[in-house]
Design a protein around this motif. Structure first.
Motif, PDB file in Angstrom:
ATOM      1  N   CYS A  20       0.842  -1.191   0.000  1.00  0.00           N
ATOM      2  CA  CYS A  20       0.000   0.000   0.000  1.00  0.00           C
ATOM      3  C   CYS A  20       0.885   1.252   0.000  1.00  0.00           C
ATOM      4  N   HIS A  23       0.485   4.107   1.509  1.00  0.00           N
ATOM      5  CA  HIS A  23       0.142   5.080   2.558  1.00  0.00           C
ATOM      6  C   HIS A  23       1.292   5.997   2.982  1.00  0.00           C
ATOM      7  N   HIS A  50      -8.685   1.590  -1.522  1.00  0.00           N
ATOM      8  CA  HIS A  50      -8.473   0.162  -1.844  1.00  0.00           C
ATOM      9  C   HIS A  50      -9.581  -0.414  -2.727  1.00  0.00           C
ATOM     10  N   HIS A  90      -7.985  -3.272   8.351  1.00  0.00           N
ATOM     11  CA  HIS A  90      -7.312  -2.332   7.454  1.00  0.00           C
ATOM     12  C   HIS A  90      -8.392  -1.908   6.456  1.00  0.00           C
ATOM     13  N   GLU A 107      -1.895   2.352   9.133  1.00  0.00           N
ATOM     14  CA  GLU A 107      -2.037   3.769   8.812  1.00  0.00           C
ATOM     15  C   GLU A 107      -1.861   4.648  10.053  1.00  0.00           C
ATOM     16  N   GLN A 147      -0.867  -7.899   5.034  1.00  0.00           N
ATOM     17  CA  GLN A 147       0.271  -6.961   5.072  1.00  0.00           C
ATOM     18  C   GLN A 147       0.638  -6.592   6.506  1.00  0.00           C
ATOM     19  N   TYR A 148      -0.330  -6.705   7.407  1.00  0.00           N
ATOM     20  CA  TYR A 148      -0.129  -6.231   8.781  1.00  0.00           C
ATOM     21  C   TYR A 148      -0.362  -7.379   9.757  1.00  0.00           C
TER      22      TYR A 148
END
Ligand SMILES: [Zn+2]
Length: 325
Positions: free
Chosen positions: A72, A74, A151, A215, A237, A265-266
């Motif tokens: 991403c 961000h 997204h 997310h 974020e 991703q997290y």
């Protein structure tokens, strides 16, 4: 001019001599029909889409502005290399919806660069992130403007609209290859719409009264699944998720059958929240924002979506890793 590979030094010298002669004769004229068309995609999901549309099309070069591993965008910052890439591009492909805000100043300096914003015309959700600003003034300014959830590629229906927009604009920007782009585009759209149908089918059998997303990438999927989102945690974020926020979510899902959707991703899980729900299913989904080993970049969205769909179908069948819903 094309690069010539694999010749002997002597042959190269001869070709160079001939080329120089031709150049002298024709001046700076370049045959437009044989020139390379350079497409720059802002980040990996757009890169994947462009690769599908350009597959097998001659003399088209596709590059990804943010390194494919970026994920991403961000926290992304423009690099000096990025500026050079943009200067050489014939077409820039953006996700839009605020994803490429890091490009605002660069694009001001490149007013002649044809750009496709694939989010145009797509209904957007608001972002759940609320950034904190240093001064009161900046804070007020930030609150005045809506931050959208970028997204959109995570919703098959919206992604199809992005690909359609991309196909139309690509054909307009490079009409000599339009027929090939359109043939590829129609094929890819069909593939995406098959996933849309599968998602709609999965939505019918999901037995959840509430959903928590970890997310913003999961928000569009949750909407497609017609799930009621009781809690949003803006992981990735914001550096800190407050205890108060988590407590609110716990209260909201108390006694409800709840689907927990994470973005891989997290890799942080708030597993204790499942204890508040009356049955739950936890799915760690793939947002297709980075390459995956063993999958061609071109196939990455389809591979990720198939994986996500298989988890959601399992959730519907009630046989999940975190127990019955
Ligand atoms: Zn994201």
């Amino acid at each position: 001019m094309k690069k010539i590979y694999g010749g002997t030094a002597l042959l190269m010298a001869a070709i160079t001599a001939v080329s120089l002669g031709v150049t002298a004769f024709t001046g700076t004229y370049r045959d437009k029909a044989h020139e390379e068309f350079s497409i720059v995609a802002s980040f990996y999901p757009m890169y994947t889409a462009v690769l599908n549309l350009t597959e097998g099309v001659q003399d088209v070069r596709v590059s990804c502005l943010a390194q494919p591993q970026t994920g991403c965008l961000h926290d992304y910052q423009l690099s000096p290399d990025n500026m050079i890439t943009l200067q050489q591009a014939d077409l820039l492909v953006l996700n839009g919806a605020g994803a490429e805000s890091f490009l605002d100043q660069a694009l001001d300096q490149l007013p002649g660069l044809p750009t496709v914003d694939t989010s145009t015309g797509i209904s957007l959700l608001e972002s759940s992130s609320h950034h904190h600003h240093e001064t009161e003034e900046a804070q007020e300014e930030a609150e005045a403007e809506t931050i959208y959830n970028e997204h959109i590629w995570m919703s098959p229906a919206r992604y199809a609209a992005q690909v359609e927009k991309l196909m139309d604009q690509l054909c307009a920007a490079d009409p000599s290859r339009a027929e090939a782009y359109r043939a590829n585009g129609e094929k890819y759209l069909e593939t995406i719409r098959q996933r849309q149908v599968r998602l709609e089918t999965a939505a019918v059998s999901l037995p959840f009264e509430s959903c928590v997303i970890f997310h913003d990438s999961l928000a569009y999927l949750a909407e497609d699944l017609q799930l009621h989102v009781e809690g949003r945690v803006a992981m990735g974020e914001e550096s800190v998720v407050s205890a108060g926020e988590l407590e609110e979510i716990a209260d909201a899902i108390r006694g409800k059958r709840t689907l927990f959707l994470y973005d891989n991703q997290y890799p942080v899980a708030y597993t204790y929240l499942t204890g508040y729900a009356a049955g739950s299913y936890t799915a760690v989904l793939d947002a297709a924002v980075t390459p995956a080993e063993g999958t061609a970049d071109k196939d990455r969205w389809v591979q990720a979506m198939d994986y996500n769909l298989s988890l959601l179908e399992q959730a519907g069948a009630g046989s999940g890793p975190s127990g019955e819903p």
